[in-house]
Design a protein around this motif. Structure first.
Motif, PDB file in Angstrom:
ATOM      1  N   VAL A  50       0.882  -1.161   0.000  1.00  0.00           N
ATOM      2  CA  VAL A  50       0.000   0.000   0.000  1.00  0.00           C
ATOM      3  C   VAL A  50       0.924   1.216   0.000  1.00  0.00           C
ATOM      4  N   VAL A  51       0.715   2.102  -0.960  1.00  0.00           N
ATOM      5  CA  VAL A  51       1.531   3.312  -1.062  1.00  0.00           C
ATOM      6  C   VAL A  51       0.641   4.534  -0.911  1.00  0.00           C
ATOM      7  N   LEU A  52       1.255   5.670  -0.648  1.00  0.00           N
ATOM      8  CA  LEU A  52       0.501   6.912  -0.502  1.00  0.00           C
ATOM      9  C   LEU A  52       1.433   8.089  -0.707  1.00  0.00           C
ATOM     10  N   ALA A  53       0.847   9.234  -0.913  1.00  0.00           N
ATOM     11  CA  ALA A  53       1.579  10.501  -1.002  1.00  0.00           C
ATOM     12  C   ALA A  53       1.069  11.370   0.137  1.00  0.00           C
ATOM     13  N   PRO A  54       1.722  11.333   1.292  1.00  0.00           N
ATOM     14  CA  PRO A  54       1.188  12.029   2.462  1.00  0.00           C
ATOM     15  C   PRO A  54       1.345  13.542   2.366  1.00  0.00           C
ATOM     16  N   SER A  55       0.411  14.219   3.019  1.00  0.00           N
ATOM     17  CA  SER A  55       0.580  15.662   3.195  1.00  0.00           C
ATOM     18  C   SER A  55       1.673  15.851   4.240  1.00  0.00           C
ATOM     19  N   GLU A  56       2.220  17.035   4.284  1.00  0.00           N
ATOM     20  CA  GLU A  56       3.261  17.310   5.273  1.00  0.00           C
ATOM     21  C   GLU A  56       2.752  17.042   6.691  1.00  0.00           C
ATOM     22  N   ARG A  57       1.497  17.425   6.934  1.00  0.00           N
ATOM     23  CA  ARG A  57       0.908  17.248   8.257  1.00  0.00           C
ATOM     24  C   ARG A  57       0.718  15.778   8.634  1.00  0.00           C
ATOM     25  N   SER A  58       0.547  14.900   7.634  1.00  0.00           N
ATOM     26  CA  SER A  58       0.225  13.502   7.941  1.00  0.00           C
ATOM     27  C   SER A  58       1.416  12.554   7.953  1.00  0.00           C
ATOM     28  N   VAL A  59       2.608  13.036   7.622  1.00  0.00           N
ATOM     29  CA  VAL A  59       3.778  12.146   7.537  1.00  0.00           C
ATOM     30  C   VAL A  59       3.983  11.374   8.836  1.00  0.00           C
ATOM     31  N   GLU A  60       3.966  12.052   9.965  1.00  0.00           N
ATOM     32  CA  GLU A  60       4.207  11.382  11.237  1.00  0.00           C
ATOM     33  C   GLU A  60       3.103  10.367  11.565  1.00  0.00           C
ATOM     34  N   PHE A  61       1.861  10.679  11.223  1.00  0.00           N
ATOM     35  CA  PHE A  61       0.747   9.743  11.416  1.00  0.00           C
ATOM     36  C   PHE A  61       1.031   8.424  10.691  1.00  0.00           C
ATOM     37  N   TYR A  62       1.427   8.506   9.432  1.00  0.00           N
ATOM     38  CA  TYR A  62       1.698   7.289   8.663  1.00  0.00           C
ATOM     39  C   TYR A  62       2.978   6.601   9.137  1.00  0.00           C
ATOM     40  N   ARG A  63       3.969   7.367   9.540  1.00  0.00           N
ATOM     41  CA  ARG A  63       5.200   6.771  10.065  1.00  0.00           C
ATOM     42  C   ARG A  63       4.888   5.943  11.308  1.00  0.00           C
ATOM     43  N   ARG A  64       4.057   6.484  12.212  1.00  0.00           N
ATOM     44  CA  ARG A  64       3.681   5.730  13.421  1.00  0.00           C
ATOM     45  C   ARG A  64       2.942   4.451  13.080  1.00  0.00           C
ATOM     46  N   ALA A  65       2.267   4.419  11.933  1.00  0.00           N
ATOM     47  CA  ALA A  65       1.509   3.236  11.509  1.00  0.00           C
ATOM     48  C   ALA A  65       2.378   2.241  10.739  1.00  0.00           C
ATOM     49  N   GLY A  66       3.671   2.524  10.601  1.00  0.00           N
ATOM     50  CA  GLY A  66       4.574   1.570   9.964  1.00  0.00           C
ATOM     51  C   GLY A  66       4.948   1.885   8.526  1.00  0.00           C
ATOM     52  N   PHE A  67       4.489   2.996   7.971  1.00  0.00           N
ATOM     53  CA  PHE A  67       4.872   3.369   6.617  1.00  0.00           C
ATOM     54  C   PHE A  67       6.278   3.973   6.645  1.00  0.00           C
ATOM     55  N   GLY A  68       6.999   3.779   5.565  1.00  0.00           N
ATOM     56  CA  GLY A  68       8.341   4.345   5.442  1.00  0.00           C
ATOM     57  C   GLY A  68       8.539   4.890   4.049  1.00  0.00           C
ATOM     58  N   PRO A  69       9.729   5.410   3.783  1.00  0.00           N
ATOM     59  CA  PRO A  69      10.013   5.954   2.456  1.00  0.00           C
ATOM     60  C   PRO A  69       9.790   4.897   1.370  1.00  0.00           C
ATOM     61  N   ALA A  70       9.264   5.338   0.244  1.00  0.00           N
ATOM     62  CA  ALA A  70       8.966   4.436  -0.864  1.00  0.00           C
ATOM     63  C   ALA A  70      10.019   4.600  -1.945  1.00  0.00           C
ATOM     64  N   ASP A  71      11.215   4.099  -1.679  1.00  0.00           N
ATOM     65  CA  ASP A  71      12.285   4.284  -2.635  1.00  0.00           C
ATOM     66  C   ASP A  71      12.181   3.353  -3.833  1.00  0.00           C
ATOM     67  N   MET A  72      11.165   2.488  -3.866  1.00  0.00           N
ATOM     68  CA  MET A  72      11.007   1.611  -5.016  1.00  0.00           C
ATOM     69  C   MET A  72      10.137   2.237  -6.105  1.00  0.00           C
ATOM     70  N   LEU A  73       9.605   3.420  -5.867  1.00  0.00           N
ATOM     71  CA  LEU A  73       8.755   4.098  -6.848  1.00  0.00           C
ATOM     72  C   LEU A  73       9.431   5.365  -7.341  1.00  0.00           C
ATOM     73  N   MET A  74       9.038   5.774  -8.510  1.00  0.00           N
ATOM     74  CA  MET A  74       9.503   7.037  -9.058  1.00  0.00           C
ATOM     75  C   MET A  74       8.279   7.809  -9.521  1.00  0.00           C
ATOM     76  N   ALA A  75       8.415   9.093  -9.669  1.00  0.00           N
ATOM     77  CA  ALA A  75       7.299   9.909 -10.140  1.00  0.00           C
ATOM     78  C   ALA A  75       7.835  11.058 -10.971  1.00  0.00           C
ATOM     79  N   GLN A  76       7.005  11.504 -11.892  1.00  0.00           N
ATOM     80  CA  GLN A  76       7.282  12.723 -12.633  1.00  0.00           C
ATOM     81  C   GLN A  76       6.075  13.638 -12.421  1.00  0.00           C
ATOM     82  N   VAL A  77       6.305  14.760 -11.813  1.00  0.00           N
ATOM     83  CA  VAL A  77       5.229  15.699 -11.551  1.00  0.00           C
ATOM     84  C   VAL A  77       4.975  16.480 -12.839  1.00  0.00           C
ATOM     85  N   LEU A  78       3.757  16.406 -13.340  1.00  0.00           N
ATOM     86  CA  LEU A  78       3.412  17.022 -14.619  1.00  0.00           C
ATOM     87  C   LEU A  78       2.817  18.417 -14.487  1.00  0.00           C
TER      88      LEU A  78
END
Length: 149
Positions: free
Chosen positions: A120-148
């Motif tokens: 499960v992946v996500l793009a957290p808001s700045e405010r929600s990063v710590e919420f997701y980190r506490r739930a076990g999410f970490g950096p998603a270095d296996m994905l790449m993105a191009q902002v259009l």
């Protein structure tokens, strides 16, 4: 508080939460009177590819989150795999920091595990990063993105 998978009878409540979210971010009340119909049309069109989870107190929805589902293209010698993108997480300000978001997230992740999703992946808001980190999410270095935009 009850957390559950949303049904088609929750469309109005989901639209109301989405409007409330944008109003908290500064959208003037009453903007875009056709929004609720556009939201309902959008969600109806994508209902089979997203799973919404909601928290409620009585008849009032007090939080939402959804999981967009993706099926990998079959490949020889590889098992099929599915993954999910967690999006549109919102709990109104007066219900935050009371376990509502975490309860919805736990239900969503239990569903993802039961469905055999590989991630499960996500793009957290700045405010929600710590919420997701506490739930076990970490950096998603296996994905790449191009902002259009």
């Amino acid at each position: 508080m009850m957390v559950r998978r949303a049904g088609m009878d929750d469309l109005a409540g989901l639209a109301a939460l989405r409007r409330r979210w944008l109003e908290e971010d500064g959208l003037p009340p009453g903007t875009d009177p056709g929004f609720e119909q556009r939201f309902t049309d959008w969600l109806t069109a994508f209902w089979d590819t997203r799973v919404f989870f909601v928290a409620s107190v009585g008849d009032e929805l007090i939080g939402m989150m959804n999981l967009a589902l993706f099926d990998r293209m079959p490949a020889p010698g590889r098992p099929s795999a599915r993954w999910g993108y967690l999006g549109n997480a919102f709990v109104p300000a007066e219900h935050r920091a009371a376990g509502v978001g975490r309860a919805i997230l736990d239900e969503l992740l239990a569903h993802a595990r039961a469905e055999g999703l590989v991630r499960v992946v996500l793009a957290p808001s700045e405010r929600s990063v710590e919420f997701y980190r506490r739930a076990g999410f970490g950096p998603a270095d296996m994905l790449m993105a191009q902002v259009l935009r």
